[in-house]
Design a protein around this motif. Structure first.
Motif, PDB file in Angstrom:
ATOM      1  N   ASP A 188       0.888  -1.068  -0.112  1.00 25.70           N
ATOM      2  CA  ASP A 188       0.065  -0.136  -0.276  1.00 25.70           C
ATOM      3  C   ASP A 188       0.940   1.271  -0.078  1.00 25.70           C
ATOM      4  N   ARG A 190       0.496   3.973   3.193  1.00 27.45           N
ATOM      5  CA  ARG A 190       0.626   3.471   4.593  1.00 27.45           C
ATOM      6  C   ARG A 190       1.287   4.319   5.567  1.00 27.45           C
ATOM      7  N   ALA A 203      -6.782   1.909   5.359  1.00 27.55           N
ATOM      8  CA  ALA A 203      -6.056   2.574   4.029  1.00 27.55           C
ATOM      9  C   ALA A 203      -5.362   3.627   4.497  1.00 27.55           C
TER      10      ALA A 203
END
Length: 587
Positions: free
Chosen positions: A414, A417, A567
């Motif tokens: 991700d 992050r 997220a």
């Protein structure tokens, strides 16, 4: 001659001489001849001699009687002294008789008798008292001996006292014997009362009639009779001991029977889910299920009617169990399936249930035997589950670590992050813990392989996890992990190569998608068996491994991030490379 004028002497003044003179005058008046006078005088003299002789004979007889009385008194005195054990008597005069005459120095016979009489009377009184004392002691001894011998009616038998020995020493011997017998009687009576008390307690627990029980042993043991009148004979003690032993054995057998019935009731209750209100009706039965014989003291706790009541209830539940056989059998089968499910052992549940139905419908097997067989299967399943527990616990830890590894892989891919959004710090902390746990996975796998192989060698069976061999799962995981590590290594080498290329080459190829930053179509890399990094799911399949079709695995899309994943915004393009790749794996 006239004799009317003869003066007779007064009777008190009469003597032999005056009478002879008066007789002479009478003869002179009468004119008796001298010859007649001589004859008359001779006759008078003879009569006088006869009278004297009679008197002397009477005196001799009287003296002899007195001497005999004195001798008898002396003999009686000696006998009394010997019988009473007296060595001497104060003031006693010992009489020595010589030729039937007492010695002058010892006094006349009557004086001697008068001297002996008080002592003799005293000794006679003492003898009478001793005889009474001896009789009392011997009577008590005889009564106690009769009680010990079991002969209670000895009142008509008077003990014979030996009058030859009435000494105090002998009386003390009898008293000592009496004390010993009284002590023995007290001990026997104590034993009898203990036995009777024990019989009473046992009869109370067993629900038996105490009075009839002890009366059968001996009528005197009834509570209505006094304590002293109870039988203490050897026979009574023996019968009481036998009665106590018999009652204790009966109590033991009844308790065993009641405990068996209680266990059966509990098993049937548990089998049929009997409600508590029905179980409470038999609390008096189940309360002694684990009690020892000595602990059961409640009156009527082991009565026959109570045992019969429990037997009737067990029989009723047995019949009810037969009518509910299918329900009970399926309940047991469900318990067995639950054990296998928790142990991750696959079984054919449908076939098993069909077999149970066929057995019940055929009626070839007793319900109790079927239930016992299923309980045996449950017991074996529990043993097998227990033998697998250690390995299953390690499998659970390994799978949990693999899930964390999958989460960490998604987290590292991700780009957002590190953005300071809400929840970013929680994901960061979790990522730190996950990296530590992921580094332990190789050691977990090695230990799990060793434990599994040892288990299989020990039992000669293959350890399966939900129908899949565990060693095959571990081998597949190790292979996929190795492929993933190789893929990461190639990505790192490629990135390093790109960093070293001239700037003009970067400009020339800037319009092509970078392998380091995949496009949206293939942003999520391959996931094998439900994970992107070879992480096993809770139920694995080896079909893809057995077919060797890895291209299909690599073409799968990664699933979405875990539920607890937060997220965050993108960072630089190279951040999708896991930082854990640079951390050496810990054993």
């Amino acid at each position: 001659m006239a004799v009317t004028d003869v003066e007779y002497p007064v009777l008190g003044e009469t003597s032999c001489a005056s009478l002879l003179e008066q007789l002479q005058r009478i003869w002179d008046e009468v004119g008796e001849s001298d010859e007649d006078r001589d004859k008359m005088l001779l006759q008078i003299e003879q009569e006088c001699l006869d009278v004297y002789k009679r008197k002397v004979d009477l005196a001799v007889k009287s003296r002899a009687q007195l001497l005999q009385t004195l001798a008898d008194a002396n003999v009686e005195l000696s006998t009394l002294l010997s019988a009473l054990g007296e060595k001497h008597v104060v003031g006693m005069l010992y009489i020595h008789i010589a030729f039937g005459q007492p010695e002058k120095t010892s006094g006349t016979i009557k004086e001697q008798l008068a001297a002996i009489a008080p002592t003799l009377e005293k000794l006679c009184n003492q003898k009478e008292q001793r005889l009474k004392d001896f009789s009392d002691v011997q009577t008590q001894i005889q009564e106690i001996c009769g009680e010990i011998a079991g002969k209670l009616n000895l009142n008509d038998e008077v003990p014979v006292v030996d009058e030859s020995d009435l000494s105090l020493k002998k009386l003390e011997e009898y008293n000592a014997q009496l004390q010993e017998l009284q002590k023995e009687k007290s001990e026997r009576l104590h034993k009898v009362l203990e036995f009777v008390s024990t019989v009473h307690d046992l009869c109370s627990v067993l629900g038996m009639d105490f009075y009839s029980t002890v009366t059968e042993v001996h009528p005197s043991l009834n509570d209505s009779s006094s304590v002293q009148s109870k039988s203490i004979s050897n026979e009574t003690l023996s019968k009481l001991a036998e009665t106590v032993v018999a009652l204790k054995e009966d109590k033991k057998q009844r308790l065993q029977k009641l405990q068996e019935l209680a266990n059966q009731l509990i098993d049937l209750w548990n089998l049929m889910d009997t409600p508590d209100d029905e179980r409470e009706l038999f609390d008096h039965v189940t309360c002694n299920i684990s009690a020892s014989v000595d602990e059961v003291t409640i009156p009527g706790a082991l009565a026959l009617d109570l045992i019969e009541q429990a037997e009737v209830e067990v029989e009723r539940l047995d019949q009810l169990k037969f009518s509910r056989m299918k329900e009970i059998a399926f309940k047991k089968q469900g318990e067995l399936e639950e054990i296998y499910t928790r142990a991750h052992i696959e079984i054919d549940t449908e076939a098993a249930r069909e077999k149970i139905l066929a057995i019940i419908d055929a009626g070839n097997v007793e319900p109790s035997e079927l239930i016992a067989d299923m309980e045996s299967q449950i017991s074996k399943a529990k043993e097998e589950a227990l033998s697998r527990k250690e390995i299953l616990d390690r499998v659970e830890k390994w799978m949990s670590a693999c899930e964390e590894e999958s989460w960490l892989e998604d987290y590292n891919r991700d780009d957002n992050r590190y953005n300071a959004s809400r929840g970013a710090h929680l994901n960061l902390k979790r990522a730190e813990k996950a990296r530590i746990l992921v580094n332990k996975i190789p050691a977990m796998v090695d230990t799990l392989v060793a434990k599994t192989r040892a288990w299989e060698e020990d039992r000669g069976l293959t350890f399966t996890y939900d129908g899949v061999p565990l060693l095959a799962m571990l081998d597949e995981y190790a292979m996929l992990r190795h492929e993933r590590e190789e893929e990461k290594r190639r990505l790192r080498d490629h990135k390093k190569y790109q960093d070293q290329m001239p700037t003009d080459h970067e400009t020339a190829f800037s319009s092509r998608p970078s392998p380091v930053r995949p496009n949206s179509a293939n942003k999520k890399g391959p996931r094998v068996n439900g994970s992107s990094n070879g992480t096993p799911s809770r139920r694995l399949s080896l079909n893809s491994h057995q077919n060797g079709n890895r291209s299909s695995k690599e073409g799968k899309l990664r699933p979405s991030a875990p539920v607890n994943y937060v997220a965050i915004s993108k960072d630089d393009a190279s951040s999708h490379i896991s930082t854990s790749d640079t951390i050496p794996a810990t054993p």
